[in-house]
Structures are given as C-alpha cells and as structure tokens.
Design a protein around this motif. Sequence first.
Motif, PDB file in Angstrom:
ATOM      1  N   HIS A 208       0.818  -1.210   0.000  1.00 36.93           N
ATOM      2  CA  HIS A 208       0.000   0.000   0.000  1.00 36.93           C
ATOM      3  C   HIS A 208       0.856   1.267   0.000  1.00 36.93           C
ATOM      4  N   ALA A 209       2.090   1.155   0.435  1.00 34.90           N
ATOM      5  CA  ALA A 209       2.952   2.334   0.509  1.00 34.90           C
ATOM      6  C   ALA A 209       3.495   2.749  -0.860  1.00 34.90           C
ATOM      7  N   CYS A 210       3.676   1.779  -1.769  1.00 35.40           N
ATOM      8  CA  CYS A 210       4.274   2.121  -3.060  1.00 35.40           C
ATOM      9  C   CYS A 210       3.584   1.449  -4.250  1.00 35.40           C
TER      10      CYS A 210
ATOM     11  N   HIS B 200      10.759  -6.907   1.353  1.00 40.37           N
ATOM     12  CA  HIS B 200      10.428  -5.656   0.671  1.00 40.37           C
ATOM     13  C   HIS B 200      10.239  -4.529   1.680  1.00 40.37           C
ATOM     14  N   ALA B 201       9.446  -4.767   2.704  1.00 42.64           N
ATOM     15  CA  ALA B 201       9.182  -3.738   3.711  1.00 42.64           C
ATOM     16  C   ALA B 201      10.472  -3.292   4.394  1.00 42.64           C
ATOM     17  N   SER B 202      11.329  -4.238   4.689  1.00 43.51           N
ATOM     18  CA  SER B 202      12.578  -3.928   5.363  1.00 43.51           C
ATOM     19  C   SER B 202      13.533  -3.147   4.467  1.00 43.51           C
ATOM     20  N   SER B 203      13.736  -3.622   3.245  1.00 43.07           N
ATOM     21  CA  SER B 203      14.737  -2.997   2.377  1.00 43.07           C
ATOM     22  C   SER B 203      14.252  -1.700   1.745  1.00 43.07           C
ATOM     23  N   VAL B 204      12.968  -1.613   1.405  1.00 44.32           N
ATOM     24  CA  VAL B 204      12.451  -0.426   0.720  1.00 44.32           C
ATOM     25  C   VAL B 204      11.904   0.615   1.693  1.00 44.32           C
ATOM     26  N   HIS B 205      11.219   0.160   2.739  1.00 46.80           N
ATOM     27  CA  HIS B 205      10.523   1.098   3.618  1.00 46.80           C
ATOM     28  C   HIS B 205      11.136   1.207   5.022  1.00 46.80           C
ATOM     29  N   GLY B 206      12.147   0.390   5.308  1.00 49.17           N
ATOM     30  CA  GLY B 206      12.871   0.519   6.564  1.00 49.17           C
ATOM     31  C   GLY B 206      12.177   0.000   7.802  1.00 49.17           C
ATOM     32  N   HIS B 207      11.202  -0.888   7.639  1.00 48.17           N
ATOM     33  CA  HIS B 207      10.554  -1.493   8.813  1.00 48.17           C
ATOM     34  C   HIS B 207      10.238  -2.952   8.518  1.00 48.17           C
ATOM     35  N   THR B 208      10.076  -3.721   9.582  1.00 47.43           N
ATOM     36  CA  THR B 208       9.745  -5.138   9.436  1.00 47.43           C
ATOM     37  C   THR B 208       8.387  -5.389  10.083  1.00 47.43           C
TER      38      THR B 208
END
Length: 53
Positions: free
Chosen positions: A9-11, A30-38
């Motif tokens: 939903h973020a991208c 994906h969440a960790s590498s692209v958005h910085g959270h797990t």
Amino acid sequence: MMPLELTCHACDVVLSAGSEDELVDLATEHASSVHGHTPPREHVVTRIRRHNP
C-alpha cells in the motif's frame, strides 16, 4: 495453482509468489529494504489471506 499476490500500500508494488511462506518472506524483505521497517509475520499473513480468498 495460481500464484499468491499482495500489493504494498505504501508504493503500489505487486508482490507474487508460489506459496504463502514465500510471499510472507518476500513482503517482509520488501518492507525492510524499501521502507525501513519489518512488519509482524501475523500482519503479513492476514493481508495475504484477505487479498487471496
């Protein structure tokens, strides 16, 4: 069997994989590498099951 899908939903990237476990791993990576959270695994599993009835 159709691949499982999940949209970030973020991208608006659509992730797909052959199994729920693979998609959870992919979404978490994906969440960790692209958005910085797990996100919690349970949260990802719930979203996958809602998106792939």
